[in-house]
Motif scaffolding. Structure first.
Motif, PDB file in Angstrom:
ATOM      1  N   ALA A  26       0.713  -1.017   0.016  1.00  0.00           N
ATOM      2  CA  ALA A  26       0.074  -0.050  -0.169  1.00  0.00           C
ATOM      3  C   ALA A  26       0.867   1.241   0.120  1.00  0.00           C
ATOM      4  O   ALA A  26       0.438   2.422  -0.343  1.00  0.00           O
ATOM      5  N   ASN A  27       2.147   1.147   0.534  1.00  0.00           N
ATOM      6  CA  ASN A  27       2.984   2.238   0.610  1.00  0.00           C
ATOM      7  C   ASN A  27       4.246   2.507  -0.070  1.00  0.00           C
ATOM      8  O   ASN A  27       4.941   3.140   0.053  1.00  0.00           O
ATOM      9  N   LYS A  28       4.438   1.328  -0.714  1.00  0.00           N
ATOM     10  CA  LYS A  28       5.854   1.366  -1.378  1.00  0.00           C
ATOM     11  C   LYS A  28       6.191   2.292  -2.350  1.00  0.00           C
ATOM     12  O   LYS A  28       7.623   2.546  -2.732  1.00  0.00           O
ATOM     13  N   VAL A  85       9.822   3.022   3.228  1.00  0.00           N
ATOM     14  CA  VAL A  85       8.892   1.928   3.700  1.00  0.00           C
ATOM     15  C   VAL A  85       9.149   0.940   2.650  1.00  0.00           C
ATOM     16  O   VAL A  85       9.128  -0.322   2.927  1.00  0.00           O
ATOM     17  N   ASP A  86       9.466   0.991   1.466  1.00  0.00           N
ATOM     18  CA  ASP A  86       9.830   0.191   0.426  1.00  0.00           C
ATOM     19  C   ASP A  86      10.978  -0.675   0.862  1.00  0.00           C
ATOM     20  O   ASP A  86      10.833  -1.886   0.698  1.00  0.00           O
ATOM     21  N   TYR A  87      12.145  -0.062   1.248  1.00  0.00           N
ATOM     22  CA  TYR A  87      13.377  -0.793   1.726  1.00  0.00           C
ATOM     23  C   TYR A  87      13.085  -1.718   2.897  1.00  0.00           C
ATOM     24  O   TYR A  87      13.085  -2.965   2.930  1.00  0.00           O
ATOM     25  N   ASN A  88      12.029  -1.461   3.601  1.00  0.00           N
ATOM     26  CA  ASN A  88      12.024  -1.858   5.006  1.00  0.00           C
ATOM     27  C   ASN A  88      11.018  -3.102   4.920  1.00  0.00           C
ATOM     28  O   ASN A  88      10.942  -4.141   5.630  1.00  0.00           O
ATOM     29  N   GLY A  89       9.907  -2.871   3.977  1.00  0.00           N
ATOM     30  CA  GLY A  89       9.003  -3.752   3.890  1.00  0.00           C
ATOM     31  C   GLY A  89       9.808  -4.990   2.969  1.00  0.00           C
ATOM     32  O   GLY A  89       9.375  -6.070   3.475  1.00  0.00           O
TER      33      GLY A  89
END
Length: 160
Positions: free
Chosen positions: A40-42, A48-52
């Protein structure tokens, strides 16, 4: 990094890491909740993309390691199965003597001894993997909330 990380990005990334603990309440919650939050947020936030990706790759890696640790014991159980069909194995021949309670424990009568090595080793590996999962997830949650890029150890990059 040239760009500053907003409080919203840090909180969202920390929530993604912390949401992996939902596996204790929801089956496969350690994959489902982080995947929903990440997808939903990448596209909006690089942090957030990196951490997801990090959280999902770590959880998939831990699942793979747990399956391998369980598979290690299969050859030992296959060798153990023929003995289970011997009715004397579990003491079934003594069912008629239940009124005569003669409890005697002798180490020579203990026929499960060869099972404890593979089951014990696999159990220790599973507990170790669980501890590693908990410790590094807490560490990742704290570090990402502080705005650091956290990289899990022992992780296979399934999602690039």
């Amino acid at each position: 990094m040239a760009t500053s990380i907003t409080k919203h990005e840090r909180n969202l990334s920390a929530i993604i890491h912390a949401s992996t603990f939902s596996k204790y309440f929801i089956p496969f919650g350690n994959f489902i909740l982080p995947l929903i939050l990440w997808t939903a947020n990448k596209k909006q936030y690089d942090f957030v993309d990196y951490n997801g990706k990090q959280a999902l790759n770590f959880q998939i890696s831990m699942l793979l390691y747990a399956i391998i640790a369980g598979l290690i014991t299969i050859p030992f159980f296959v060798g153990f199965l023929p003995d289970m069909f011997d009715w004397d194995f579990f003491g079934m021949h003594r069912l008629s003597n239940l009124n005569n309670l003669n409890i005697h424990i002798d180490s020579d009568d203990f026929r499960f001894g060869r099972l404890f090595w593979p089951v014990g080793i696999s159990g220790i590996l599973q507990v170790g993997l669980g501890i590693v999962n908990i410790v590094y997830t807490i560490l990742a949650t704290i570090r990402t909330n502080e705005g650091e890029y956290f990289k899990y150890p022992f992780t296979i990059k399934f999602i690039k």
